[in-house]
Design a protein around this motif. Structure first.
Motif, short mmCIF file in Angstrom:
data_model
loop_
_atom_site.label_atom_id
_atom_site.label_comp_id
_atom_site.label_asym_id
_atom_site.label_seq_id
_atom_site.Cartn_x
_atom_site.Cartn_y
_atom_site.Cartn_z
N GLU A 111 0.82 -1.21 0.00
CA GLU A 111 0.00 0.00 0.00
C GLU A 111 0.86 1.26 0.00
N VAL A 112 1.97 1.23 0.73
CA VAL A 112 2.81 2.43 0.82
C VAL A 112 3.96 2.43 -0.17
N GLY A 113 3.99 1.41 -1.04
CA GLY A 113 4.94 1.44 -2.14
C GLY A 113 6.34 0.93 -1.84
N VAL A 114 6.50 0.11 -0.79
CA VAL A 114 7.83 -0.42 -0.50
C VAL A 114 7.81 -1.95 -0.33
N ALA A 115 6.95 -2.62 -1.08
CA ALA A 115 6.91 -4.08 -1.01
C ALA A 115 8.26 -4.68 -1.37
N HIS A 116 9.02 -4.00 -2.24
CA HIS A 116 10.34 -4.50 -2.65
C HIS A 116 11.33 -4.55 -1.49
N ALA A 117 11.04 -3.83 -0.41
CA ALA A 117 11.97 -3.74 0.72
C ALA A 117 11.61 -4.67 1.86
N ALA A 118 10.66 -5.58 1.65
CA ALA A 118 10.13 -6.39 2.74
C ALA A 118 11.20 -7.12 3.52
N ASP A 119 12.20 -7.66 2.84
CA ASP A 119 13.20 -8.48 3.51
C ASP A 119 14.53 -7.76 3.72
N ARG A 120 14.50 -6.44 3.62
CA ARG A 120 15.69 -5.64 3.91
C ARG A 120 15.63 -5.10 5.34
N PHE A 121 16.81 -4.84 5.88
CA PHE A 121 16.90 -4.26 7.22
C PHE A 121 16.88 -2.73 7.11
N PRO A 122 16.47 -2.03 8.17
CA PRO A 122 16.36 -0.57 8.11
C PRO A 122 17.62 0.14 7.60
N GLU A 123 18.80 -0.36 7.98
CA GLU A 123 20.03 0.31 7.55
C GLU A 123 20.25 0.20 6.05
N GLU A 124 19.55 -0.70 5.40
CA GLU A 124 19.67 -0.88 3.96
C GLU A 124 18.68 -0.02 3.17
N LEU A 125 17.88 0.78 3.88
CA LEU A 125 16.83 1.57 3.25
C LEU A 125 17.16 3.06 3.31
N SER A 126 16.63 3.80 2.35
CA SER A 126 16.74 5.26 2.39
C SER A 126 15.82 5.81 3.48
N GLY A 127 16.00 7.10 3.79
CA GLY A 127 15.14 7.72 4.79
C GLY A 127 13.67 7.67 4.39
N GLY A 128 13.39 7.92 3.13
CA GLY A 128 12.01 7.87 2.67
C GLY A 128 11.43 6.48 2.75
N GLU A 129 12.24 5.47 2.42
CA GLU A 129 11.77 4.09 2.51
C GLU A 129 11.52 3.69 3.96
N ARG A 130 12.41 4.10 4.85
CA ARG A 130 12.21 3.77 6.27
C ARG A 130 10.93 4.41 6.80
N GLN A 131 10.66 5.64 6.39
CA GLN A 131 9.44 6.29 6.87
C GLN A 131 8.22 5.59 6.30
N ARG A 132 8.29 5.12 5.08
CA ARG A 132 7.16 4.37 4.52
C ARG A 132 6.93 3.06 5.26
N VAL A 133 8.01 2.41 5.66
CA VAL A 133 7.87 1.20 6.46
C VAL A 133 7.21 1.53 7.80
N ALA A 134 7.63 2.64 8.40
CA ALA A 134 7.02 3.07 9.67
C ALA A 134 5.54 3.35 9.50
N ILE A 135 5.17 3.94 8.36
CA ILE A 135 3.76 4.20 8.10
C ILE A 135 3.01 2.88 7.88
N ALA A 136 3.63 1.94 7.17
CA ALA A 136 3.00 0.63 6.99
C ALA A 136 2.73 -0.01 8.35
N ARG A 137 3.67 0.10 9.26
CA ARG A 137 3.47 -0.45 10.60
C ARG A 137 2.31 0.25 11.30
N SER A 138 2.13 1.54 11.05
CA SER A 138 1.04 2.27 11.69
C SER A 138 -0.32 1.94 11.07
N LEU A 139 -0.32 1.38 9.85
CA LEU A 139 -1.57 1.10 9.15
C LEU A 139 -2.02 -0.34 9.27
#
Length: 242
Positions: free
Chosen positions: A139-167
């Protein structure tokens, strides 16, 4: 004859004459003074104000992370002051989502595992929790990052993951505390587009921001000053709204 419309649904989030004082006696510091605020389903409300005006305190009280010195906070029809700690934690996991400026992701968990965590804590089996997490990441456009760790993501991707967790799950109230503060303008705009979309889908979203451009996505803007509501402005939101 067309039947008369029934009474409107109560707001998903309601703060009534809420005050919060830290300390006692001569050292007491009032952070909020008699603040009242409603956020209805399908509404995005932005809170602005100078540093120390009570914005983060307001958000913490709205989500039950802190308790008011006076007044009441009702979320999803429940007076938070009536709940025991375990009941309050369960309500937050199931119905209240948080988005923070610093993401608050667990570095040792993958993106999917971070999103799964609140569902697993609520007793959802791992396989079902992962399906829900992958849907939220999609939904938030980061399905490609599902199996990556936070340090492997950009700031925008990390925030999208945080939003996914909130949703994930049945989150009806979304609380966002400066969610764009660590992002560049294009990434910040995309985060607000996601929050606006969730609001338009029926959630109540309360956004704390110091950026007027992001408050432009809101239905209403509440200005805090010295712990009180100094002004409320109705707005025509960017990208949606009622």
């Amino acid at each position: 004859m067309t039947p008369a419309p029934g009474p409107p649904d109560p707001p998903l989030l309601r703060l009534t004459e809420v005050s919060r004082v830290y300390g006692t006696g001569a050292t007491a510091v009032p952070a909020l003074r008699g603040v009242s605020l409603d956020v209805a389903a399908g509404e995005l409300v932005a809170v602005m104000g100078p540093s120390g005006s009570g914005k983060s305190t307001l958000l913490n009280l709205a989500g039950g992370l802190d308790r008011p010195t006076a007044g009441t906070v009702t979320a999803c029809g429940v007076d938070l002051g009536t709940l025991r700690p375990a009941e309050l934690a369960a309500l937050r996991r199931r119905h209240i989502g948080y988005v923070f400026q610093d993401f608050n992701l667990i570095p040792s968990l993958t993106a999917a595992e971070n999103v799964m965590l609140p569902r697993e804590l609520d007793g959802v089996r791992a396989a079902a929790a992962r399906r829900e997490a992958l849907a939220a990441l999609e939904e938030v456009g980061v399905a490609h990052a599902a199996d990556r760790f936070p340090e492997e993501l950009s700031g925008g991707e990390r925030q999208r993951v945080a939003i996914a967790r909130s949703l994930v799950g049945e989150r009806r109230v979304i609380l966002a505390d400066e969610p764009t503060g660590a992002l560049d303008t294009p990434a910040g705009d995309e985060i607000l587009r996601l929050l606006r979309g969730r609001s338009d889908a029926g959630a109540a979203v309360l956004l704390v921001t110091h950026e007027a451009r992001y408050a432009g996505w809101a239905d209403r803007v509440v200005f805090l000053q010295d712990g009180t509501v100094a002004d409320v402005t109705e707005a025509t939101p960017i990208g949606g709204g009622r």
